[in-house]
Design a protein around this motif. Sequence first.
Motif, short mmCIF file in Angstrom:
data_model
loop_
_atom_site.label_atom_id
_atom_site.label_comp_id
_atom_site.label_asym_id
_atom_site.label_seq_id
_atom_site.Cartn_x
_atom_site.Cartn_y
_atom_site.Cartn_z
N VAL A 5 4.76 0.43 -1.00
CA VAL A 5 5.05 1.09 0.26
C VAL A 5 5.91 2.33 0.03
O VAL A 5 7.00 2.24 -0.54
CB VAL A 5 5.78 0.14 1.24
N ALA A 6 5.43 3.47 0.45
CA ALA A 6 6.18 4.72 0.30
C ALA A 6 7.32 4.75 1.30
O ALA A 6 7.17 4.34 2.44
CB ALA A 6 5.25 5.90 0.50
N SER B 299 9.26 7.66 2.04
CA SER B 299 9.55 8.95 2.67
C SER B 299 8.32 9.64 3.23
O SER B 299 8.41 10.77 3.68
CB SER B 299 10.21 9.87 1.63
N SER B 300 7.16 8.98 3.23
CA SER B 300 5.95 9.62 3.73
C SER B 300 5.95 9.67 5.25
O SER B 300 6.63 8.89 5.92
CB SER B 300 4.70 8.88 3.24
N LEU B 301 5.16 10.61 5.78
CA LEU B 301 5.09 10.79 7.22
C LEU B 301 4.53 9.55 7.91
O LEU B 301 5.05 9.12 8.94
CB LEU B 301 4.21 12.00 7.53
N LEU B 302 3.50 8.95 7.34
CA LEU B 302 2.87 7.75 7.88
C LEU B 302 2.61 6.76 6.74
O LEU B 302 2.54 7.16 5.57
CB LEU B 302 1.55 8.11 8.57
N PRO B 303 2.45 5.48 7.06
CA PRO B 303 2.15 4.50 6.01
C PRO B 303 0.69 4.61 5.57
O PRO B 303 -0.16 3.78 5.92
CB PRO B 303 2.44 3.16 6.71
N TRP B 304 0.39 5.65 4.80
CA TRP B 304 -1.00 5.96 4.47
C TRP B 304 -1.68 4.83 3.71
O TRP B 304 -2.88 4.56 3.93
CB TRP B 304 -1.06 7.24 3.64
N ARG B 305 -0.97 4.19 2.82
CA ARG B 305 -1.60 3.12 2.03
C ARG B 305 -2.08 1.99 2.94
O ARG B 305 -3.18 1.48 2.80
CB ARG B 305 -0.61 2.59 0.99
N GLN B 306 -1.23 1.61 3.88
CA GLN B 306 -1.61 0.56 4.81
C GLN B 306 -2.73 1.02 5.75
O GLN B 306 -3.67 0.27 6.05
CB GLN B 306 -0.41 0.09 5.63
N LEU B 307 -2.67 2.26 6.21
CA LEU B 307 -3.70 2.78 7.09
C LEU B 307 -5.05 2.89 6.38
O LEU B 307 -6.11 2.81 7.02
CB LEU B 307 -3.29 4.16 7.62
N SER B 308 -5.00 3.05 5.06
CA SER B 308 -6.27 3.17 4.32
C SER B 308 -7.08 1.88 4.38
O SER B 308 -8.29 1.89 4.10
CB SER B 308 -6.00 3.56 2.86
N VAL B 309 -6.43 0.77 4.75
CA VAL B 309 -7.15 -0.49 4.91
C VAL B 309 -8.26 -0.34 5.95
O VAL B 309 -9.35 -0.88 5.80
CB VAL B 309 -6.17 -1.62 5.30
N GLY C 34 -5.00 9.23 -1.24
CA GLY C 34 -4.37 10.36 -1.93
C GLY C 34 -3.02 10.72 -1.33
O GLY C 34 -2.05 11.00 -2.04
N LEU C 35 -2.92 10.70 0.00
CA LEU C 35 -1.65 10.97 0.66
C LEU C 35 -0.62 9.91 0.34
O LEU C 35 0.58 10.19 0.21
CB LEU C 35 -1.88 11.07 2.19
N ALA C 36 -1.09 8.66 0.22
CA ALA C 36 -0.18 7.57 -0.14
C ALA C 36 0.38 7.75 -1.54
O ALA C 36 1.58 7.60 -1.79
CB ALA C 36 -0.89 6.23 -0.02
N VAL C 37 -0.50 8.13 -2.47
CA VAL C 37 -0.08 8.33 -3.86
C VAL C 37 0.87 9.51 -3.96
O VAL C 37 1.88 9.49 -4.67
CB VAL C 37 -1.31 8.54 -4.77
N ALA C 38 0.57 10.59 -3.18
CA ALA C 38 1.41 11.78 -3.21
C ALA C 38 2.70 11.59 -2.42
O ALA C 38 3.61 12.44 -2.48
CB ALA C 38 0.63 12.97 -2.63
N ASP C 39 2.82 10.50 -1.65
CA ASP C 39 4.02 10.20 -0.86
C ASP C 39 4.28 11.29 0.16
O ASP C 39 5.41 11.74 0.34
CB ASP C 39 5.22 10.00 -1.77
N TRP C 40 3.23 11.72 0.89
CA TRP C 40 3.38 12.75 1.91
C TRP C 40 3.59 12.13 3.28
O TRP C 40 3.05 11.11 3.60
CB TRP C 40 2.13 13.63 1.95
#
Length: 309
Positions: free
Chosen positions: A246-247, A249-259, A303-309
Amino acid sequence: MERPREAERLAHKVTPLGLPAGLLRTARPRQWVKNVLVVAAPAAAGELFSRHALLQVALVFALFTAAASAVYLVNDARDADADRAHPVKRNRPVAAGQVPVPVAYAVGGALALLAPVAAAALCNPATAALLTAYVVMQLAYCVSLKHVLVVDLVVVTTGFLMRAMIGGLALGIPLSRWFLITTGFGALFMVSAKRYSEAVQMAGKEGATRALLTEYTTGYLRFVWQLAAGVAVLAYCLWAMEEGGVARSSLLPWRQLSVVAFVLAVLRYAVFADRGTAGEPEDVVLRDRALAVIGLVWIAMYGLAVADW
């Protein structure tokens, strides 16, 4: 007298210019897109975009392509006689006489030896070992394993999993257990969906498909692709939700949303599996615009999750 005439007819098809083109066709360039999976582990770990990583991944892609091409060449040389009696496979270069059987064996054998040796010299022992295991497993598949019930599914699935693993091994990246489970069962989902589609399309047609396919029931193959899809989705959810991924500092929880995108992709692919039209995985993805868009959205989110955006 028929066999000498057939041999003479095939010999006339061997030309200096036709041989390289035939070898290339036998190496199945359309299948090389599968080898893009070598970027999976580095991309998932966020270690893909350094110069060293890109060079290593490009090298591994080339080596895996050479190894896979070797298997195709040996397979077509071994099956040349049977392919000549098949309405579609008779047009393959080896069966059609454009590539002589001894040449296919020689080029395939050379590539099968050179790919692991090059991996040992240019990468690391783990990469060479995995590539060697891939070549041995696939050659065993050509010789006998493709005729063994269930084992044929496992071997083809393992080939996809090895593609996904080798990029991580080349770069020394630890492979997450969830990554391996998701990739493995995702591959089994696509492989069994393809077999199911073949079984549905060829039902009642004799001699038009691989003999082993007649030993599977459509009900069994449906069970396999449904089970594999469920396990792949569950493993991906656990991978996306685990606290270590889980990132902060990212704007949104992209990793979870990618589900959401991942599940939509599986559901969309399952439409074609259920209809019995899920052929080669790359064809399904590239020909269906909605599935391609979902795939791009998933790539963007991850990609956004990995980049922590």
